[in-house]
Design a protein around this motif. Structure first.
Motif, PDB file in Angstrom:
ATOM      1  N   UNK A 163      15.628   6.056 -26.344  1.00 59.84           N
ATOM      2  CA  UNK A 163      14.960   5.280 -25.310  1.00 59.84           C
ATOM      3  C   UNK A 163      14.559   6.219 -24.193  1.00 59.84           C
ATOM      4  N   UNK A 164      13.292   6.238 -23.886  1.00 68.40           N
ATOM      5  CA  UNK A 164      12.826   7.124 -22.838  1.00 68.40           C
ATOM      6  C   UNK A 164      12.463   6.291 -21.621  1.00 68.40           C
ATOM      7  N   UNK A 165      12.975   6.697 -20.481  1.00 65.85           N
ATOM      8  CA  UNK A 165      12.601   6.023 -19.248  1.00 65.85           C
ATOM      9  C   UNK A 165      11.658   6.925 -18.477  1.00 65.85           C
ATOM     10  N   UNK A 166      10.504   6.396 -18.177  1.00 70.51           N
ATOM     11  CA  UNK A 166       9.560   7.125 -17.350  1.00 70.51           C
ATOM     12  C   UNK A 166       9.338   6.336 -16.086  1.00 70.51           C
ATOM     13  N   UNK A 167       8.766   6.977 -15.107  1.00 75.88           N
ATOM     14  CA  UNK A 167       8.465   6.218 -13.914  1.00 75.88           C
ATOM     15  C   UNK A 167       7.038   6.479 -13.491  1.00 75.88           C
ATOM     16  N   UNK A 168       6.562   5.625 -12.608  1.00 75.54           N
ATOM     17  CA  UNK A 168       5.209   5.752 -12.081  1.00 75.54           C
ATOM     18  C   UNK A 168       5.263   5.395 -10.605  1.00 75.54           C
ATOM     19  N   UNK A 169       4.359   5.968  -9.852  1.00 70.77           N
ATOM     20  CA  UNK A 169       4.230   5.593  -8.440  1.00 70.77           C
ATOM     21  C   UNK A 169       3.124   4.569  -8.343  1.00 70.77           C
ATOM     22  N   UNK A 170       3.505   3.337  -7.964  1.00 72.36           N
ATOM     23  CA  UNK A 170       2.554   2.232  -7.982  1.00 72.36           C
ATOM     24  C   UNK A 170       2.266   1.772  -6.562  1.00 72.36           C
ATOM     25  N   UNK A 171       1.010   1.569  -6.258  1.00 67.12           N
ATOM     26  CA  UNK A 171       0.642   0.989  -4.966  1.00 67.12           C
ATOM     27  C   UNK A 171      -0.640   0.207  -5.113  1.00 67.12           C
ATOM     28  N   UNK A 225       0.818  -1.217   0.000  1.00 70.59           N
ATOM     29  CA  UNK A 225       0.000   0.000   0.000  1.00 70.59           C
ATOM     30  C   UNK A 225       0.845   1.257   0.000  1.00 70.59           C
ATOM     31  N   UNK A 226       2.142   1.092   0.180  1.00 70.43           N
ATOM     32  CA  UNK A 226       3.068   2.219   0.157  1.00 70.43           C
ATOM     33  C   UNK A 226       3.513   2.439  -1.302  1.00 70.43           C
ATOM     34  N   UNK A 227       3.306   3.625  -1.843  1.00 65.42           N
ATOM     35  CA  UNK A 227       3.705   3.823  -3.246  1.00 65.42           C
ATOM     36  C   UNK A 227       5.206   3.611  -3.463  1.00 65.42           C
ATOM     37  N   UNK A 228       5.555   2.877  -4.513  1.00 63.77           N
ATOM     38  CA  UNK A 228       6.960   2.712  -4.877  1.00 63.77           C
ATOM     39  C   UNK A 228       7.153   3.190  -6.306  1.00 63.77           C
ATOM     40  N   UNK A 229       8.370   3.596  -6.596  1.00 68.87           N
ATOM     41  CA  UNK A 229       8.665   4.065  -7.942  1.00 68.87           C
ATOM     42  C   UNK A 229       8.929   2.884  -8.851  1.00 68.87           C
ATOM     43  N   UNK A 230       8.269   2.842  -9.983  1.00 66.62           N
ATOM     44  CA  UNK A 230       8.487   1.781 -10.958  1.00 66.62           C
ATOM     45  C   UNK A 230       8.898   2.448 -12.263  1.00 66.62           C
ATOM     46  N   UNK A 231      10.054   2.039 -12.771  1.00 76.11           N
ATOM     47  CA  UNK A 231      10.532   2.635 -14.023  1.00 76.11           C
ATOM     48  C   UNK A 231      10.116   1.780 -15.199  1.00 76.11           C
ATOM     49  N   UNK A 232       9.831   2.422 -16.296  1.00 73.06           N
ATOM     50  CA  UNK A 232       9.576   1.674 -17.520  1.00 73.06           C
ATOM     51  C   UNK A 232      10.156   2.427 -18.703  1.00 73.06           C
ATOM     52  N   UNK A 233      10.601   1.660 -19.690  1.00 71.00           N
ATOM     53  CA  UNK A 233      11.339   2.239 -20.810  1.00 71.00           C
ATOM     54  C   UNK A 233      10.633   1.915 -22.114  1.00 71.00           C
ATOM     55  N   UNK A 234      10.535   2.910 -22.957  1.00 65.90           N
ATOM     56  CA  UNK A 234       9.996   2.658 -24.294  1.00 65.90           C
ATOM     57  C   UNK A 234      10.762   3.510 -25.288  1.00 65.90           C
ATOM     58  N   UNK A 235      10.571   3.192 -26.562  1.00 64.68           N
ATOM     59  CA  UNK A 235      11.292   3.944 -27.596  1.00 64.68           C
ATOM     60  C   UNK A 235      10.445   5.104 -28.069  1.00 64.68           C
TER      61      UNK A 235
END
Lengths: 150, 167
Positions: B79-87, B60-70
């Motif tokens: 290559x772009x790396x973006x992140x999201x806060x996932x919980x 339940x604690x948000x963590x940073x998740x990175x994802x990469x796409x072209x």
């Protein structure tokens, strides 16, 4: 924000918020022996400033890297840059460089000197973690400057 | 031969109907295919970017998740790396965009020591609740955007960004 026409349009309306300029300073060494190190340092500094810009997009304007020859007169260049920036609305200016000669130059305040890490031969994910580590070293310097003078 | 012989007239009628039918079908089939094509497009897997974060590790604690796409920018592919806060909220995965709605800085979970259960934007001290709701009195004017998110083989997959549906 980046130094492109789209971001500058946005900047023009948000000058109160975007109060910090970041100027990368890059030495060009085009000798056979120095070229690779120079290119690596430039690559490192540009990656670092790009992730810095991503973190602080709404508060900093990242200027294009100032590149100069090895023999360039740093203090004169520093004076010119300082003068140009003093005529803008920026309250804070940071100069980022890997060139140790800037440490002796007294014209500029807030020169962040960073030892270049050759990231060119690293694989993507390792490079990313190294750069984020570097970013974590730089971020507090920015936030400290902002809390001191605002 | 059988008694009901096919007359010449009937034979020609059948033949023409058959051939005409084929020709009409030949023209109509592609048209129908074009018309229904958008419905048949597969949407589920293609638009999601698989990350290396296991769903089991999300709390339940948000963590940073990175994802990469072209990303292709004119002639320059990068290559772009973006992140999201996932919980997790109950069993539901929630992924929030880290882009501050004020001027686009990156927000951090618990970045402000005084508000450890809020998202904090270091640029101008904008704050958001855990569900992305912006806190009145801070600079942001809207809630954080939300990513579409799903589980794929036990890992988090992140899709398109959309307006916050939680607040």
């Amino acid at each position: 924000m980046h130094f492109n026409s789209k971001d500058i349009d946005l900047y023009a309306g948000q000058k109160d918020y975007v109060d910090t300029a970041v100027v990368p300073l890059i030495e060009l060494d085009l000798t056979d022996t120095g070229m690779k190190a120079s290119a690596g340092a430039s690559e490192y500094l540009q990656s670092l400033t790009v992730i810095l810009e991503k973190q602080f997009k709404g508060r900093i304007l990242l200027l294009p890297p100032i590149s100069y020859a090895r023999a360039a007169d740093r203090s004169q260049l520093g004076q010119q840059l300082k003068k140009e920036l003093s005529e803008t609305a920026f309250k804070h200016v940071f100069y980022l460089t890997t060139d140790p000669k800037w440490r002796a130059v007294e014209e500029l305040d807030n020169v962040l000197w960073l030892p270049a890490i050759p990231t060119g031969d690293m694989d993507q994910s390792f490079k990313k973690s190294v750069m984020e580590d570097q970013l974590r070293q730089v971020l507090p310097l920015f936030t400290k400057e902002w809390t001191h003078h605002s | 031969m059988s008694n009901n012989r096919v007359s010449r007239r009937q034979f020609l009628g059948y033949t023409l109907t058959g051939v005409g039918g084929f020709m009409a079908a030949g023209m109509l089939m592609p048209m129908v295919r074009f018309a229904v094509d958008p419905i048949l497009q597969q949407h589920d897997a293609g638009d999601y970017v698989l990350t290396d974060k296991a769903v089991a590790d999300i709390t339940e604690e948000p963590v940073r998740v990175d994802f990469t796409y072209e990303q292709v920018d004119a002639w320059y592919t990068s290559e772009v790396t973006n992140s999201a806060w996932v919980y997790k909220e109950g069993d539901k995965l929630i992924a929030l965009s880290p882009v501050c709605k004020h001027l686009g800085c990156t927000v951090n979970w618990g970045g402000d020591p005084e508000n450890p259960t809020q998202f904090f934007c270091p640029c101008h001290a904008g704050r958001y609740e855990k569900n992305g709701q912006n806190i009145a009195g801070t600079p942001p004017l809207g809630p954080l955007d939300e990513y579409q998110v799903q589980e794929q083989d036990g890992f988090v997959a992140i899709g398109a960004v959309r307006e916050n549906t939680l607040v």
